[in-house]
Enzyme design. Structure first.
Site, PDB file in Angstrom:
ATOM      1  CD  GLU A 149     147.211  33.113  36.886  1.00  0.00           C
ATOM      2  OE1 GLU A 149     147.693  33.131  38.027  1.00  0.00           O
ATOM      3  OE2 GLU A 149     145.992  33.252  36.654  1.00  0.00           O
ATOM      4  CE  LYS A 205     149.915  29.999  39.439  1.00  0.00           C
ATOM      5  NZ  LYS A 205     149.011  31.151  39.539  1.00  0.00           N
ATOM      6  CD  GLN A 206     147.963  27.968  35.156  1.00  0.00           C
ATOM      7  OE1 GLN A 206     148.358  28.971  35.725  1.00  0.00           O
ATOM      8  NE2 GLN A 206     146.702  27.577  35.174  1.00  0.00           N
ATOM      9  CD1 TRP A 211     140.795  29.611  34.575  1.00  0.00           C
ATOM     10  CD2 TRP A 211     141.164  28.563  32.650  1.00  0.00           C
ATOM     11  NE1 TRP A 211     142.060  29.053  34.636  1.00  0.00           N
ATOM     12  CE2 TRP A 211     142.316  28.403  33.469  1.00  0.00           C
ATOM     13  CE3 TRP A 211     141.173  27.982  31.379  1.00  0.00           C
ATOM     14  CZ2 TRP A 211     143.448  27.690  33.055  1.00  0.00           C
ATOM     15  CZ3 TRP A 211     142.298  27.278  30.980  1.00  0.00           C
ATOM     16  CH2 TRP A 211     143.414  27.137  31.809  1.00  0.00           C
ATOM     17  CG  ASP A 212     139.598  27.754  38.309  1.00  0.00           C
ATOM     18  OD1 ASP A 212     139.998  28.634  37.528  1.00  0.00           O
ATOM     19  OD2 ASP A 212     140.194  27.467  39.355  1.00  0.00           O
TER      20      ASP A 212
HETATM   21  C1  BGC Z   1     145.711  29.670  38.264  1.00  0.00           C
HETATM   22  C2  BGC Z   1     144.542  30.056  37.406  1.00  0.00           C
HETATM   23  C3  BGC Z   1     143.267  29.713  38.143  1.00  0.00           C
HETATM   24  C4  BGC Z   1     143.240  30.376  39.508  1.00  0.00           C
HETATM   25  C5  BGC Z   1     142.040  29.999  40.331  1.00  0.00           C
HETATM   26  C6  BGC Z   1     145.600  30.349  39.613  1.00  0.00           C
HETATM   27  O1  BGC Z   1     146.628  29.907  40.443  1.00  0.00           O
HETATM   28  O2  BGC Z   1     146.919  30.071  37.661  1.00  0.00           O
HETATM   29  O3  BGC Z   1     144.591  29.346  36.184  1.00  0.00           O
HETATM   30  O4  BGC Z   1     142.177  30.120  37.396  1.00  0.00           O
HETATM   31  O5  BGC Z   1     144.383  29.973  40.221  1.00  0.00           O
HETATM   32  O6  BGC Z   1     142.032  28.631  40.594  1.00  0.00           O
END
Ligand code: BGC
Length: 772
Positions: A495, A602-603, A364-365
């Site tokens: 995550e 985490k984010q 999704w980035d």
């Molecule tokens: C993040 C995801 C992201 C992926 C790739 C992971 O660490 O939690 O949101 O899509 O990294 O960048």
């Protein structure tokens, strides 16, 4: 053409904090969306002693790696896709007297490196000393062409300092799956596969290879030419060694201070199915030759530099008053442009084309963190990236059906070829929000470009099929005394929680996805059979509208916060302030369940909603969401800080916003996460651009209007950038109290700054606002 070198566009070795080899390999990569080349040590890229991770990565060129599970349940993917690491085109072998860089250990010291982002030229100076103390300077210049995406150029100059002797230069790539001695236990780094085969294509006057993959059945042709058209170059001859491998070599007598140049142009082919690659290799090779025949390093560099000039003209972001961050911003934009696939068959790997971290997968980035930059500044590239999703829609539909759903599309959480590639489904496949993220990006592209043709032929179908997914996956349930639409057992963006019920972010995005599908079904109701081709009925549209209206959005009324998911309030908070710094990122040090059962992020997750759907939120709501979530967020994902910076700017936490932004924008150049060695964090670089545009400039764009509400950091004198909007191009200059907008091309449009709408047109191409 001569381009003046501006210091703000140079990435100089002296100015980098870290000089670690692997880090430099990433930072000084060159690429163009089709391929990327890590900045290896050119003499040792193939040596077993070399502590590096050299290689060429081609967007979309991958192989399968079998996943071994302890217990394999139905539907788990059998294979993982991993981007291939190909031969290192920087590699060169030099013999001086009786010493040979291939077998003797030549000490190669980095004296200088400079990446000129204005032209895309990487210029390097090495000092090379042989075991018997012969010393020479080696100057290497290289670039990945933006004007011919198949072309890579590299030029070497050898300047002896203390010997007069015969020198032999050999350019031969008789290896594949070169040994890479860099190993890492980090789960985010993928290991190499070693399944490629490299065959020399019989003599066509230059070395050419067919590289094929065993399991994914892909083939690619690479060829290169030495350029002999310039003096005082010693003759470079094409030769075949005893193993029937082809290469170039040149012998000449070198004297101290004399300089000899050797330049090579590589043509790196497109990806073909293996059968075709075998069958038509001559034909493919002939067309590749056209790219590098009758041309020189210099003329290809100039042509490519011109494309970079155009890029900067439209995409630069100028910050007056913050030179350090200015340079980082430019580096980020440069890397984004180097990473984006432009052929509708590829997207942007999470690590760009700078390494095989995250397997080279698209997440999704792309749609949420990187696409806005392209949509606003190079809409044609944004379209190509979205077309990758359109071309893989059929696979996504098959995946939904295999999964047991009657209708709709289920896009993969991570992929290269359109199929799911996440072996850990809890933090992978279950992130179904990817479906709505893609629909969101399609809508955003359409809002900004008004590209009716795209919406009609491709965009609507993506929105429709992803909306259908939610109707299948979700269901109605009685909640708080009402019949509500719920989406249970999903993983949201964060995550550090998995398989939750009614993740706020997912539900809001799904709601929007359903509303968009219904909106465009109405738009096309009289369109020659479009709805019947896609089997859309009035009843289906009505059901989507009803589900969207009844979408359950968990909310804590006592605290006035949007709940990350249903029952989130019941989890104990993890006291992250008391955790030792060495334990971060937590994912590498805790069992996932330890994280899942706590309130710890985490984010940015719920805060993402406040960023993406600013409308309808009071300032108080934004504040209480931010103040609740930020303290429980570790920012272990590099995608997090820039988003928090945006909300912090909107709620007046100026210092925190600036701090988060500056950390986000420095992610790679300053190696904030200590893992840039494995590749850039492309999503984070895009998120930093979003931090400027949506945070400091305060851009809000939706179907109704385009507006700005600036929150410029106090130390910035002004911020300047350009954007495409509805077929126009505007330049925005934001000062501490005023905003100036210029119509550069197009018929004009309305723009709102601080709630005051003004029209820009041919008659009024410039408007000013005072916003404080
Ligand atoms: C993040 C995801 C992201 C992926 C790739 C992971 O660490 O939690 O949101 O899509 O990294 O960048």
């Amino acid at each position: 053409m001569r381009i003046e070198q501006s210091p703000e566009f140079q990435i100089h070795l002296q100015n980098l904090r870290s000089k670690e080899q692997l880090f430099l390999e990433t930072i000084y990569n060159v690429g163009n969306g089709h391929f990327g080349v890590r900045d290896s040590n050119p003499l040792q890229g193939n040596s077993p002693d070399y502590i590096g991770s050299p290689g060429l990565f081609i967007n979309g060129f991958f192989d399968y790696k079998e996943v071994s599970y302890g217990e394999k349940y139905r539907g788990y993917p059998d294979n993982n896709q991993v981007i291939n690491r190909l031969l290192d085109p920087r590699f060169i072998r030099i013999k001086v007297g009786n010493e040979d860089s291939l077998t003797d250990h030549f000490r190669v010291e980095n004296i200088d490196k400079n990446l000129d982002m204005q032209t895309g030229l990487l210029h390097e100076l090495f000092s090379v000393t042989t075991p018997e103390n012969r010393n020479f300077n080696l100057v290497v210049e290289s670039f990945a062409s933006l004007s011919k995406l198949n072309v890579y150029g590299i030029k070497y100059a050898i300047i002896p300092t203390n010997f007069s002797e015969e020198v032999e230069v050999i350019k031969m790539h008789d290896y594949v799956n070169q040994s890479v001695h860099h190993q890492d236990d980090d789960i985010r780094v993928s290991q190499d596969l070693g399944q490629m085969q490299m065959d020399f294509i019989p003599d066509n006057g230059q070395p050419s290879y067919l590289v094929t993959t065993f399991r994914s059945q892909q083939g690619i042709i690479i060829t290169y030419q030495a350029n002999e058209n310039f003096a005082p170059n010693p003759k470079i001859e094409y030769f075949m060694d005893e193993n029937h491998h082809y290469g170039y070599r040149s012998k000449y007598f070198a004297k101290p201070g004399s300089s000899k140049d050797f330049e090579f142009l590589f043509a790196i082919g497109d990806i073909h199915p293996l059968v075709n690659a075998n069958m038509y290799s001559d034909q493919y090779l002939a067309s590749l030759d056209n790219f590098i025949n009758d041309t020189t390093f210099k003329s290809e560099l100039m042509a490519s530099a011109q494309v970079w000039q155009t890029f900067w003209l439209h995409s630069d972001v100028e910050i007056d008053g913050d030179p350090a961050l200015q340079q980082c911003v430019r580096f980020n934009l440069f890397e984004l442009n180097q990473s984006a696939g432009r052929d509708e068959k590829t997207s942007i790997p999470a690590k760009g084309l700078t390494g095989n971290g995250y397997g080279g997968h698209f997440f999704w980035d792309t749609e949420i963190f990187m696409l806005p930059f392209f949509t606003y500044t190079q809409p044609e590239i944004a379209k190509e990236l979205l077309m990758f999703r359109y071309h893989t829609l059929q696979i996504a539909k098959e995946q939904a059906s295999d999964f047991g759903l009657g209708k709709g599309a289920m896009y993969p959480w991570r992929t290269i070829n359109g199929f799911e590639s996440s072996a850990y489904w809890l933090a992978g496949q279950a992130q179904f929000h990817i479906n709505a993220d893609i629909a969101f990006a399609v809508e955003q592209y359409y809002e900004i470009t008004r590209d009716e043709d795209f919406l009609r032929h491709y965009g609507f179908e993506i929105i429709l099929e992803t909306a259908r997914f939610w109707m299948e996956y979700g269901n109605y349930a009685e909640l708080d005394g009402k019949r509500q639409f719920v989406i249970n057992r999903v993983t949201g963006p964060d995550e550090y929680s998995a398989l939750v019920d009614n993740n706020y972010y997912t539900n809001v995005l799904a709601q929007s996805n359903l509303q968009l599908a219904a909106k465009y079904a109405h738009k096309y109701k009289d369109d020659d059979g479009m709805l019947s081709r896609l089997n859309v009925t009035d009843e289906e549209v009505h059901d989507m509208e009803e589900a969207a209206a009844a979408m359950y959005l968990p909310y804590d009324k006592e605290k006035n916060v949007k709940l990350q998911f249903q029952n989130f309030e019941q989890l104990p908070k993890m006291d992250i302030a008391s955790i030792d710094q060495s334990m971060f990122p937590l994912l590498l040090n805790y069992h996932p369940l330890m994280l899942y059962r706590h309130q710890v992020n985490k984010q940015a997750d719920t805060v993402m909603v406040d960023f993406m759907f600013p409308e309808g939120n009071t300032l108080a709501q934004l504040k209480s969401d931010y103040e609740f979530y930020e303290p429980i967020t570790t920012h272990d994902s590099s995608l997090s800080k820039a988003i928090c910076a945006i909300i912090a700017a909107r709620i007046g936490k100026d210092q925190q916003s600036y701090d988060f932004f500056s950390q986000a924008v420095q992610t790679d150049l300053m190696d904030v996460h200590h893992n840039t060695k494995n590749g850039i964090h492309a999503g984070s670089l895009g998120a930093a651009w979003e931090g400027i545009i949506y945070g400091f400039a305060g851009v809000v764009n939706n179907a109704k209007s385009f507006s700005l509400q600036p929150h410029l950091p106090v130390t910035w004198n002004c911020l300047k950038f350009k954007m495409h909007l509805y077929g126009n191009e505007f330049q925005f200059i934001i000062y501490q109290d005023t905003v100036e907008v210029d119509l550069i091309s197009g018929k004009g449009a309305d723009i709102t700054v601080a709630n005051e709408k003004k029209q820009l047109s041919h008659q009024n191409p410039k408007q000013m606002w005072t916003y404080k």
